[in-house]
Design an enzyme around this catalytic site. Sequence first.
Site: not given
Length: 632
Positions: A193-194, A440
């Site tokens: 969770c970023l 990503e």
Amino acid sequence: MLKIARIFQIVERVQSAQLQRFLSTAPVLCGKTVQARAVAEKKPAPEEDLSFVMNVFKGQVESTQIFPFPKTLTEEQRETLEMMIDPTQKFFEEVNDPDKNDALEKVADESLKGLWELGAFTLQVPQDLGGLGLNNTQYARLVEIVGANDLGVGIVLGAHQSIGFKGILLFGNKEQKEKYLPRVSSGEFAAFCLTEPSSGSDAGSIKTRAVLSEDGKHYILNGSKIWISNGGLAEIMTVFAQTPVQDPKTGKTIDKVTAFIVERSFGGVTNGPPEKKMGIKCSNTAEVYYDNVPIPVENVLGGVGNGFKVAMNILNNGRFGMAAALSGTMKTCIKKAVDFATQRTQFGQRIDNFGGIQEKIAKMSMLQYVTESMAYMISGNMDSGSKHYHLEAAISKCFASEAAWYVCDEAIQIMGGMGFMKHTGLERIMRDLRIFRIFEGTNDILRLFVALTGIQYAGASLRELQQAFKNPAANLGLIFGEASKRVVRKVGLSSPPAIEHLVHRDLVGAATMLAKEIDSFGQTIEMILIKYGKGIVNEQFILNRIANATFDIFSSAVALSRASMALSENSDTATHEKLMAQAWTLEAMDRVKINLQYILRGQNLDNFQKMSAISKNVCTAGGVVQLNPLKI
């Protein structure tokens, strides 16, 4: 003494006023580099960087991690992997239905249950903590099978283990590993969770905060995350939040990102409904909300204020898996295209006899070969203990995601109208593939990361040279080496770095081309540093072309290494691999030349300014600027 004086005179001429200007600003671009500090403080030199890509920016070949192609599996590891391949393939052929998952917009219950039973969610968890204990190379091979069959399932698996609990594997202490790894191995989902609504590529700008409670026993977490894979399923999450940290230099309190292990059961954790997406529909993607979530202080992961380091290492560590998965996807696309091309007859011939189709199939095959080679080279180096693979991993992610899109698109083109039909499966694959260039780390940001990291490394060498001039008597070796390198380059006598001895004799010609372009690349980087200094960080037109040239250099080295291994072992496919490595390197080196010319030629630099102006005009107008030619 006369000879020494003569060398200094040559060096002084070579070090132009522009170079001196760069050297004076180098600390701004590069920071006060480790190399510069070592010289200034008379500390031992730092560990040598063994990254092939990093050293290319200096025009040098660091062959340790490239040649020979890594082979890291022990006999026992190979046997373990072989035992797992058939059940995995059988599962995807007989149990998992990608079209059903896509239609349901979730992984079917029987597939999800079967994946847990296979151990697919815990491939790299140590065996004593409930997992299969595979290394990176074994992991890559199984992920390749997943990518060949269902990318949506691949995301569910990858979000769980490649990034979800990877931080616990990499940074967790003994207690954290013993508490959480058995749980993520026995049915509890994990998530990473970023990303936040206002914080995407700029991870340092996140707004979610965690503040230490008055009793010092908990951090209280508030905020939200967006587009979280497994966000609606995860019980265990790696969450990144700003925390107040005292700066040891100034004593002031500043905000720094910290990583936490958060359980849904802590309370205050909720999520939104699954997002409606273009592709990877069976993966659960949701917003996650944190409202006064109490996190025990022992759940800090990697140390307070070290969250950015934790996040980047998690992402860097898992990127090779994307290349492995997408090499499998490309195999599937190529097979569908070839099956069609070898059966379809037009104008009295099978269409695989036509040059246009042959060129498509050849390029698709080369892209798959290079992507697959990158995945196993990086995983092999990681298994050998390498820490110098971050640029290579970033390149593999960009290369694989763009190559897979191209291969799928060309497969559709070869099959024509049939390829456009849903039942052939390529329509779903194309929708699934589109996200891989975004998440990503977007390919755009990773290109800048590769270019700027390499430039910084090259700039540190020039900075080191400036430091050496402050005490020339103690640094004659460095000064003589740099002086001689520049002098022979000036008079056209320089020779490119040697690669020919590292490849099979049948590939010497291709290796010579590669070595020449590595030398040219290094010279170009030095000229860019001299010209732009710290301003290079704002020259994205140039940085993108530097990155593209880097991709072509690295991909060619990887292909030559793998083909050399095949030739040396006299494998059944050695001749075919040789053809692919030769053809790829020739075309890649042509692209390198073009990109370097674009960086240096005035008319191309002027064209960058034109494109910048065009973009500003369009943005100012809020869309297309010109009127319809009919003026109505």
